[in-house]
Scaffold this motif. Structure first.
Motif, PDB file in Angstrom:
ATOM      1  N   ALA A 128       0.474  -2.315  -7.067  1.00  0.00           N
ATOM      2  CA  ALA A 128       1.327  -1.688  -8.084  1.00  0.00           C
ATOM      3  C   ALA A 128       2.318  -0.726  -7.439  1.00  0.00           C
ATOM      4  CB  ALA A 128       0.465  -0.962  -9.115  1.00  0.00           C
ATOM      5  N   ALA A 129       1.869  -0.032  -6.402  1.00  0.00           N
ATOM      6  CA  ALA A 129       2.763   0.892  -5.704  1.00  0.00           C
ATOM      7  C   ALA A 129       3.898   0.127  -5.021  1.00  0.00           C
ATOM      8  CB  ALA A 129       1.979   1.704  -4.677  1.00  0.00           C
ATOM      9  N   ASP A 134       9.645  -1.680  -4.914  1.00  0.00           N
ATOM     10  CA  ASP A 134      10.598  -2.797  -4.907  1.00  0.00           C
ATOM     11  C   ASP A 134      11.458  -2.794  -6.169  1.00  0.00           C
ATOM     12  OD1 ASP A 134       9.651  -3.693  -2.490  1.00  0.00           O
ATOM     13  OD2 ASP A 134       8.304  -5.193  -3.351  1.00  0.00           O
ATOM     14  N   ARG A 135      10.855  -2.464  -7.302  1.00  0.00           N
ATOM     15  CA  ARG A 135      11.583  -2.469  -8.577  1.00  0.00           C
ATOM     16  C   ARG A 135      12.644  -1.377  -8.615  1.00  0.00           C
ATOM     17  NH1 ARG A 135      11.208   0.034 -13.684  1.00  0.00           N
ATOM     18  NH2 ARG A 135      11.865  -1.346 -15.401  1.00  0.00           N
ATOM     19  N   ALA A 136      12.322  -0.228  -8.047  1.00  0.00           N
ATOM     20  CA  ALA A 136      13.220   0.930  -8.143  1.00  0.00           C
ATOM     21  C   ALA A 136      14.284   0.962  -7.053  1.00  0.00           C
ATOM     22  CB  ALA A 136      12.406   2.221  -8.102  1.00  0.00           C
ATOM     23  N   VAL A 137      13.942   0.463  -5.866  1.00  0.00           N
ATOM     24  CA  VAL A 137      14.828   0.605  -4.714  1.00  0.00           C
ATOM     25  C   VAL A 137      15.442  -0.755  -4.372  1.00  0.00           C
ATOM     26  CG1 VAL A 137      15.022   1.349  -2.319  1.00  0.00           C
ATOM     27  CG2 VAL A 137      13.374   2.461  -3.852  1.00  0.00           C
ATOM     28  N   VAL A 153      19.212   3.204   1.640  1.00  0.00           N
ATOM     29  CA  VAL A 153      18.071   3.043   2.540  1.00  0.00           C
ATOM     30  C   VAL A 153      17.418   1.688   2.274  1.00  0.00           C
ATOM     31  CG1 VAL A 153      15.774   3.896   3.140  1.00  0.00           C
ATOM     32  CG2 VAL A 153      17.636   5.510   2.739  1.00  0.00           C
ATOM     33  N   GLU A 154      17.261   0.890   3.313  1.00  0.00           N
ATOM     34  CA  GLU A 154      16.631  -0.419   3.179  1.00  0.00           C
ATOM     35  C   GLU A 154      15.170  -0.307   3.586  1.00  0.00           C
ATOM     36  OE1 GLU A 154      18.758  -3.378   5.310  1.00  0.00           O
ATOM     37  OE2 GLU A 154      20.701  -2.859   4.419  1.00  0.00           O
ATOM     38  N   LEU A 155      14.282  -0.798   2.726  1.00  0.00           N
ATOM     39  CA  LEU A 155      12.864  -0.717   3.045  1.00  0.00           C
ATOM     40  C   LEU A 155      12.112  -1.876   2.420  1.00  0.00           C
ATOM     41  CD1 LEU A 155      11.512   0.360   0.195  1.00  0.00           C
ATOM     42  CD2 LEU A 155      12.276   2.574   1.009  1.00  0.00           C
ATOM     43  N   THR A 156      10.932  -2.110   2.938  1.00  0.00           N
ATOM     44  CA  THR A 156      10.021  -3.095   2.361  1.00  0.00           C
ATOM     45  C   THR A 156       8.666  -2.437   2.187  1.00  0.00           C
ATOM     46  OG1 THR A 156       9.424  -3.924   4.561  1.00  0.00           O
ATOM     47  CG2 THR A 156      11.194  -5.074   3.389  1.00  0.00           C
ATOM     48  N   ALA A 157       8.021  -2.710   1.056  1.00  0.00           N
ATOM     49  CA  ALA A 157       6.706  -2.156   0.760  1.00  0.00           C
ATOM     50  C   ALA A 157       5.706  -3.299   0.628  1.00  0.00           C
ATOM     51  CB  ALA A 157       6.753  -1.343  -0.523  1.00  0.00           C
ATOM     52  N   THR A 158       4.587  -3.163   1.306  1.00  0.00           N
ATOM     53  CA  THR A 158       3.587  -4.235   1.327  1.00  0.00           C
ATOM     54  C   THR A 158       2.199  -3.662   1.099  1.00  0.00           C
ATOM     55  OG1 THR A 158       4.929  -5.430   2.963  1.00  0.00           O
ATOM     56  CG2 THR A 158       2.647  -6.146   2.675  1.00  0.00           C
ATOM     57  N   ALA A 159       1.455  -4.302   0.192  1.00  0.00           N
ATOM     58  CA  ALA A 159       0.061  -3.914  -0.032  1.00  0.00           C
ATOM     59  C   ALA A 159      -0.806  -4.629   0.995  1.00  0.00           C
ATOM     60  CB  ALA A 159      -0.363  -4.274  -1.446  1.00  0.00           C
ATOM     61  N   VAL A 160      -1.394  -3.871   1.925  1.00  0.00           N
ATOM     62  CA  VAL A 160      -2.287  -4.442   2.932  1.00  0.00           C
ATOM     63  C   VAL A 160      -3.594  -4.853   2.277  1.00  0.00           C
ATOM     64  CG1 VAL A 160      -3.521  -4.001   5.086  1.00  0.00           C
ATOM     65  CG2 VAL A 160      -1.234  -3.048   4.740  1.00  0.00           C
ATOM     66  N   ASP A 161      -4.108  -3.969   1.443  1.00  0.00           N
ATOM     67  CA  ASP A 161      -5.263  -4.237   0.590  1.00  0.00           C
ATOM     68  C   ASP A 161      -5.122  -3.322  -0.617  1.00  0.00           C
ATOM     69  OD1 ASP A 161      -6.292  -1.642   1.353  1.00  0.00           O
ATOM     70  OD2 ASP A 161      -7.147  -2.576   3.146  1.00  0.00           O
ATOM     71  N   ALA A 162      -6.121  -3.275  -1.477  1.00  0.00           N
ATOM     72  CA  ALA A 162      -6.007  -2.513  -2.725  1.00  0.00           C
ATOM     73  C   ALA A 162      -5.772  -1.037  -2.484  1.00  0.00           C
ATOM     74  CB  ALA A 162      -7.264  -2.716  -3.578  1.00  0.00           C
ATOM     75  N   ALA A 163      -6.224  -0.532  -1.336  1.00  0.00           N
ATOM     76  CA  ALA A 163      -6.169   0.907  -1.093  1.00  0.00           C
ATOM     77  C   ALA A 163      -5.146   1.309  -0.049  1.00  0.00           C
ATOM     78  CB  ALA A 163      -7.552   1.414  -0.668  1.00  0.00           C
ATOM     79  N   THR A 164      -4.420   0.337   0.521  1.00  0.00           N
ATOM     80  CA  THR A 164      -3.531   0.646   1.642  1.00  0.00           C
ATOM     81  C   THR A 164      -2.146   0.056   1.420  1.00  0.00           C
ATOM     82  OG1 THR A 164      -5.463   0.524   3.112  1.00  0.00           O
ATOM     83  CG2 THR A 164      -3.282   0.593   4.140  1.00  0.00           C
TER      84      THR A 164
END
Length: 523
Positions: A128-129, A134-137, A153-164
């Motif tokens: 969700a994070a 991704d939705r906002a940026v 600012v260009e970035l990528t967000a990735t969920a490694v697992d549920a907590a990371t």
């Protein structure tokens, strides 16, 4: 924030529990509760804190929560971010992230809080994070936070697992965790093709009913992960006249009224506080006659800021020369308010006219009703000053939704040369949250920029420590001397009215983020 909105003013401050309490909690039997006892005429229920605003929020869309009118309801109440900045200490604290570390100059790892639920009952996790970032940026729904906070600012967000969660940036970004304090977290079911008016979040309150044009009611979220706020509900109404808002507190129709002026008559209920807002006029330097540097300089010389603060603002402010206030990384001590020099203003206009600049072209001041007390009167003073200097100026006062069309790019193409009445707050404490989006060539709120200024801003954004502060100050000084895109008016002071039934201590973030958990029954 925009502002003001009330603007275009960004802020995020959700202090840790040790900072939340304004006093020791008292038992229900030892203190009065706002709206307890006889039912008030407004119909608000017991244990409801009643707040009267200058305007109805245009939306509660989380990715537009850096706008004042949206953020003061949404942030920390309906939605939360991964991190949060304490406005008193400037320290960045955990929120939906419990800790973070920088793995390399361009990569960060965040550990997200476990056991958190959204208002719809779904679980918050790293997925969700990542979705919310991704939705906002860099999205296609024109989120204000994208241009306002991230500015390309260009970035990528990735969920490694549920907590990371891992976040990578294309370039080194020393303040990424601070930037992420502006990204409100929403569930993965949230639309990515359009904005949502009523969001689902993880905050201590959820939306109960929004009666458009009349009132907005929030109710306490029983599944909230943190400490439950004192009040079971909050009810917002809006009244355009400050005197009416103040009178509602005095007559027990409201507990808090915001956006007041000294003459609104709040009396003993009035509370003054530094609201970290800077009022200014954004000059559209792409259109004649405003595309001539001499004309922009003349506008600054023509304005008697001391007189404006003393009269229209009733002393609630301090004449300003730059949009970044003291205490924010990048503020330049070398920049002073432009001196009031009516003769020099007339001379510059005359010189420009002699060189063929069409100084008689009508310039429109795009004002905003309620952006600060006596907003229209302030623009009338500006109009008179600029007319005396030799310019042709008219005023168009707009409500917030129409005004936003001029605040955020793309701007109306048929407006002609304009001066935009605006206000900016930087509660985040770093000039990066001002410079790119307001002065950058591609900034979301920028009407004009230069390659040289873009380069100075980029250098500052990639610096850290004292070098960062010095680099931003250099960019501000260049803007003030060689670009002159603004006429900065004053650093403002706010007033709110507070009922004796509630306890609340406003701070520098209050104008943009009125945290309901900080409001307590008066003991």
């Amino acid at each position: 924030m925009p502002p003001g909105i009330m603007n275009n003013t960004p802020s995020r401050r959700r202090a840790a529990s040790a900072f939340l309490a304004l006093g020791a909690m008292l038992s229900a039997g030892a203190c009065s509760v706002a709206n307890s006892g006889p039912e008030p005429s407004s119909g608000a229920a017991a244990s409801t804190v009643r707040i009267v605003l200058p305007e109805e929020p245009p939306t509660l869309e989380p990715c537009d929560a850096s706008l004042t009118a949206t953020g003061r309801v949404t942030r920390s109440n309906l939605t939360e971010a991964l991190t949060e900045r304490d406005p008193a200490s400037g320290e960045l604290k955990p929120a939906l992230a419990t800790e973070w570390k920088q793995d390399s100059p361009t990569e960060w790892t965040f550990s997200v809080r476990q056991g958190v639920k959204f208002h719809d009952g779904t679980a918050f996790d790293a997925k969700a994070a990542a979705f919310s970032i991704d939705r906002a940026v860099g999205s296609k729904i024109d989120c204000n936070v994208d241009g306002y906070v991230f500015g390309g600012v260009e970035l990528t967000a990735t969920a490694v697992d549920a907590a990371t969660l891992k976040v990578k940036t294309a370039k080194e970004d020393p303040i990424l965790p601070l930037r992420l304090s502006f990204v409100e977290i929403v569930p993965t079911t949230t639309s990515t093709t359009g904005k949502v008016r009523e969001p689902v979040g993880t905050g201590p309150y959820k939306i109960a009913k929004w009666d458009t044009g009349r009132s907005l009611r929030l109710e306490r979220f029983a599944g909230y992960w943190g400490k439950a706020p004192d009040f079971a509900a909050a009810e917002y109404v809006w009244r355009g006249e400050g005197s009416i808002r103040a009178a509602m507190v005095k007559s027990d129709e409201a507990d808090i009224a915001v956006g007041l002026a000294p003459e609104d008559g709040a009396g003993d209920a009035a509370v003054q506080f530094p609201n970290n807002e800077t009022s200014y006029l954004r000059i559209d330097a792409t259109k004649a006659p405003l595309n001539d540097l001499r004309v922009r300089q003349a506008i600054n010389y023509a304005l008697d800021k001391d007189g404006l603060v003393a009269s229209v603002f009733a002393g609630l402010g301090k004449p300003a020369g730059q949009i970044v206030p003291a205490g924010v990384t990048g503020h330049s001590t070398a920049i002073q308010p432009w001196p009031y020099d009516a003769a020099q203003a007339k001379k510059l206009i005359a010189e420009a006219k002699a060189d063929g600049v069409p100084t008689d072209t009508p310039i429109t001041i795009i004002g905003r009703n309620g952006i600060y007390p006596k907003a229209a009167e302030a623009m009338e003073v500006v109009q008179n000053s600029l007319t005396e200097a030799g310019l042709s100026v008219k005023i168009q006062m707009l409500d917030v939704n129409a005004w936003l069309e001029y605040l955020l790019a793309p701007f109306p193409k048929d407006a002609g040369p304009t001066l935009l009445q605006a206000q900016h707050g930087n509660q985040a404490g770093d000039a990066a949250f001002t410079m790119g989006q307001i002065y950058g060539t591609k900034g979301a709120q920028s009407s004009y920029g230069t390659k040289e200024l873009d380069e100075l801003i980029t250098t500052a954004e990639q610096s850290s420590g004292q070098e960062r502060a010095a680099a931003f100050a250099k960019a501000l000084e260049y803007q003030n001397k060689d670009v002159v895109r603004d006429a900065v008016l004053a650093h403002m002071t706010g007033i709110l009215a507070l009922s004796k039934k509630v306890s609340y201590k406003p701070d520098a973030a209050t104008n943009d983020e009125m945290r309901l958990a900080d409001i307590h029954p008066a003991g």
